[in-house]
Motif scaffolding. Structure first.
Motif: not given
Ligand SMILES: [Zn+2]
Length: 54
Positions: A8, A30-32, A34-36
């Motif tokens: 990420c 998606r990054c688990p 920060c959800d980015s």
């Protein structure tokens, strides 16, 4: 089933995803943490960024 490694760009989290090649081509991970969606795929065999096709 191949395992894809991602990094990420936002929070520097590293994570892995198991998915089929078809899923990998369709879905963006998606990054688990920060959800980015700003994640970069890592390759275990070579770490240089060669794959720039989006
Ligand atoms: Zn993140």
């Amino acid at each position: 089933m191949p395992v894809y490694e991602y990094h990420c760009d936002k929070c520097n989290n590293k994570f892995e995803r198991k998915c089929t090649v078809e899923e990998h081509g369709e879905k963006r991970p998606r990054c688990p943490k920060c959800d980015s969606l700003k994640v970069t795929q890592q390759f275990s065999s070579f770490f240089a960024k060669t794959a720039s096709k989006s």
